[in-house]
Design a protein around this motif. Sequence first.
Motif, PDB file in Angstrom:
ATOM      1  N   LEU A  42       1.364  -1.268  -0.539  1.00  0.00           N
ATOM      2  CA  LEU A  42      -0.039   0.057  -0.156  1.00  0.00           C
ATOM      3  C   LEU A  42       0.640   1.315   0.021  1.00  0.00           C
ATOM      4  O   LEU A  42       0.960   2.258  -0.580  1.00  0.00           O
ATOM      5  CB  LEU A  42      -1.164  -0.182   1.363  1.00  0.00           C
ATOM      6  CG  LEU A  42      -2.268   1.367   1.709  1.00  0.00           C
ATOM      7  CD1 LEU A  42      -2.678   1.278   0.427  1.00  0.00           C
ATOM      8  CD2 LEU A  42      -2.325   1.122   2.570  1.00  0.00           C
ATOM      9  N   VAL A  43       1.719   1.228   1.064  1.00  0.00           N
ATOM     10  CA  VAL A  43       2.733   2.402   0.627  1.00  0.00           C
ATOM     11  C   VAL A  43       3.396   2.923  -0.343  1.00  0.00           C
ATOM     12  O   VAL A  43       3.775   3.765  -0.715  1.00  0.00           O
ATOM     13  CB  VAL A  43       4.124   2.381   2.603  1.00  0.00           C
ATOM     14  CG1 VAL A  43       4.820   2.990   2.167  1.00  0.00           C
ATOM     15  CG2 VAL A  43       2.574   2.237   3.611  1.00  0.00           C
ATOM     16  N   ASP A  50       9.505   4.193  -4.466  1.00  0.00           N
ATOM     17  CA  ASP A  50      10.712   4.081  -3.137  1.00  0.00           C
ATOM     18  C   ASP A  50      11.142   5.752  -2.412  1.00  0.00           C
ATOM     19  O   ASP A  50      12.352   5.538  -2.604  1.00  0.00           O
ATOM     20  CB  ASP A  50      11.521   3.650  -4.410  1.00  0.00           C
ATOM     21  CG  ASP A  50      12.230   5.085  -5.469  1.00  0.00           C
ATOM     22  OD1 ASP A  50      11.511   5.623  -5.292  1.00  0.00           O
ATOM     23  OD2 ASP A  50      13.133   3.793  -6.190  1.00  0.00           O
ATOM     24  N   GLN A  51      10.558   6.417  -2.544  1.00  0.00           N
ATOM     25  CA  GLN A  51      10.762   8.173  -2.247  1.00  0.00           C
ATOM     26  C   GLN A  51      11.341   7.382  -0.257  1.00  0.00           C
ATOM     27  O   GLN A  51      11.795   8.318   0.516  1.00  0.00           O
ATOM     28  CB  GLN A  51       9.093   9.168  -1.818  1.00  0.00           C
ATOM     29  CG  GLN A  51       8.870   9.111  -3.102  1.00  0.00           C
ATOM     30  CD  GLN A  51       7.948   9.717  -3.251  1.00  0.00           C
ATOM     31  OE1 GLN A  51       7.876  10.913  -1.955  1.00  0.00           O
ATOM     32  NE2 GLN A  51       6.769   9.836  -3.769  1.00  0.00           N
ATOM     33  N   LEU A  52      10.539   6.053   0.426  1.00  0.00           N
ATOM     34  CA  LEU A  52      10.829   6.493   1.680  1.00  0.00           C
ATOM     35  C   LEU A  52      12.135   5.335   1.977  1.00  0.00           C
ATOM     36  O   LEU A  52      12.641   5.610   3.075  1.00  0.00           O
ATOM     37  CB  LEU A  52       9.834   5.558   2.352  1.00  0.00           C
ATOM     38  CG  LEU A  52       7.910   6.257   2.958  1.00  0.00           C
ATOM     39  CD1 LEU A  52       7.027   5.062   3.318  1.00  0.00           C
ATOM     40  CD2 LEU A  52       8.332   7.038   3.982  1.00  0.00           C
ATOM     41  N   ALA A  94      -6.541   2.184  11.394  1.00  0.00           N
ATOM     42  CA  ALA A  94      -6.227   2.457   9.854  1.00  0.00           C
ATOM     43  C   ALA A  94      -5.402   2.483   9.330  1.00  0.00           C
ATOM     44  O   ALA A  94      -4.803   3.715   9.268  1.00  0.00           O
ATOM     45  CB  ALA A  94      -7.110   3.352   9.576  1.00  0.00           C
ATOM     46  N   ALA A  95      -5.390   1.721   7.667  1.00  0.00           N
ATOM     47  CA  ALA A  95      -4.217   1.933   6.961  1.00  0.00           C
ATOM     48  C   ALA A  95      -4.182   3.444   5.863  1.00  0.00           C
ATOM     49  O   ALA A  95      -3.173   3.449   6.610  1.00  0.00           O
ATOM     50  CB  ALA A  95      -5.033   1.377   5.746  1.00  0.00           C
ATOM     51  N   ASP A  96      -4.697   4.236   6.334  1.00  0.00           N
ATOM     52  CA  ASP A  96      -4.750   6.054   6.010  1.00  0.00           C
ATOM     53  C   ASP A  96      -4.208   6.695   7.116  1.00  0.00           C
ATOM     54  O   ASP A  96      -3.471   6.846   6.189  1.00  0.00           O
ATOM     55  CB  ASP A  96      -5.948   6.420   5.541  1.00  0.00           C
ATOM     56  CG  ASP A  96      -7.019   6.664   6.833  1.00  0.00           C
ATOM     57  OD1 ASP A  96      -6.650   5.923   7.538  1.00  0.00           O
ATOM     58  OD2 ASP A  96      -7.911   7.088   6.544  1.00  0.00           O
ATOM     59  N   GLN A  97      -4.005   5.894   7.928  1.00  0.00           N
ATOM     60  CA  GLN A  97      -3.702   6.501   9.054  1.00  0.00           C
ATOM     61  C   GLN A  97      -1.454   6.207   8.516  1.00  0.00           C
ATOM     62  O   GLN A  97      -0.733   6.470   9.334  1.00  0.00           O
ATOM     63  CB  GLN A  97      -3.439   6.029  10.730  1.00  0.00           C
ATOM     64  CG  GLN A  97      -5.261   6.128  11.028  1.00  0.00           C
ATOM     65  CD  GLN A  97      -5.433   6.202  12.425  1.00  0.00           C
ATOM     66  OE1 GLN A  97      -5.417   4.496  12.214  1.00  0.00           O
ATOM     67  NE2 GLN A  97      -5.382   6.768  12.689  1.00  0.00           N
ATOM     68  N   ALA A 115       3.467   8.686   6.246  1.00  0.00           N
ATOM     69  CA  ALA A 115       4.321   8.253   5.005  1.00  0.00           C
ATOM     70  C   ALA A 115       4.509   8.995   4.426  1.00  0.00           C
ATOM     71  O   ALA A 115       5.068   9.950   4.226  1.00  0.00           O
ATOM     72  CB  ALA A 115       4.310   6.957   4.435  1.00  0.00           C
ATOM     73  N   HIS A 116       3.172  10.327   4.147  1.00  0.00           N
ATOM     74  CA  HIS A 116       3.182  11.544   3.581  1.00  0.00           C
ATOM     75  C   HIS A 116       4.111  12.826   4.281  1.00  0.00           C
ATOM     76  O   HIS A 116       5.015  12.995   4.158  1.00  0.00           O
ATOM     77  CB  HIS A 116       2.349  12.396   3.477  1.00  0.00           C
ATOM     78  CG  HIS A 116       2.297  13.778   3.086  1.00  0.00           C
ATOM     79  ND1 HIS A 116       2.873  13.757   1.522  1.00  0.00           N
ATOM     80  CD2 HIS A 116       1.417  14.941   3.943  1.00  0.00           C
ATOM     81  CE1 HIS A 116       2.286  14.963   1.521  1.00  0.00           C
ATOM     82  NE2 HIS A 116       1.880  15.512   2.643  1.00  0.00           N
TER      83      HIS A 116
END
Length: 381
Positions: free
Chosen positions: A300-301, A307-309, A331-334, A339-340
């Motif tokens: 998901l990420v 590969d920004q992370l 929740a996955a959006d958390q 990540a953002h």
Amino acid sequence: MNTPESSSGGAEVPAATSALPYQGTGAVPPDAPYEERQWPEGPRWRTFAGGPCLPQPPDDDEADRRLGPDGAVRSPSAEEVRLVNAAILLRRPLLVTGRPGVGKSTLAYRIARELRLGRVLQWPVTSRTTLASGLFEYDVIGRAQAGQAWYAARQHSRPADGSDEGSTASCGEDRVDIGEFIQIGPLGTALLPHRLPRVLLIDELDKGDADLPNDLLTLFEDGWYTVPPLVRVKRRSPEVTVHTADPGRTAPIVDGIVTARSFPIVIMTSNGEREFPEAFMRRCLRFDIPDPGPEALGELVAAHFADQLGDMHDRLVRDFMTRSEQVHGLAADQLLNAAHLATSGAYTPAEGDGAEWQALLGAIWHPLSTDVRADGAEPSA
């Protein structure tokens, strides 16, 4: 009124798994002209004969926002692929259950993008939702006001001697068009005669009225519905063009009756807040989405951030899993929020367990339930 009969033949059993339409990998097959694409046949008792077919539906820009850029590869569960394809082949709704934030509604967008079925028709359900509101809306007041304006213009254009000669309004050419005041809803649009099925997302069905599942059951069995305002004027206006749930799109309706042609792919989500009637469940397939594991979260990420992370990718997923266990589920959006922030340049999470970064994670990875404190413990009585 009986369901219209179709002249198409019975369903053919797929010869192999590769013949099934949905693979769930996120890989979109090469495009082909809409009018030439094939679709597996359904059972004879689940075929419909609506028509004529509407043009190709618009593309869905929402899919990229929810799923990440096109081309992101994932590893679907065998159960997901099995049940989605069964729902497609049987022309039956799929009831998707699971905790909030596990990706129930995302499944509809994944299906629509992979199978190139156009934008998802989303129908969010609340305690005030009725079946009629999902089928169509009729602006009675707007039509009455337009009628008054038409009549006033007609009177104004009437000659001084009182005759209708020379009055364009008296010819009836500029009468009020009832179709301008009817908006077909997402549920009704999904049942319009499309050549290929539309994807309909009925979100949080368990929040609706107790009678809504049974109302949907009848609609999905019959595959047709009426628009009463158009039925009342069918002798004077047998075919009326109305607005649909697709922005800027219209569709003709004959005699006030809408009949499906390709039964939509219906994804209904539920948070498990209440049980549904047995008759309704008997005609649905059920797919329970478990909490995503490290692999699914990593995919998901990667779908949104590539590969920004860097080296932070695995560590962020691992910390999220630990925090989720502490607070009984996140929740996955958390995770995507974290990540953002990590890629925004405003923070330096790679420098170690800095107090600022950890405090930020504690704020955005807050418990979803009021029965759990921020530190993961249950509040005292």
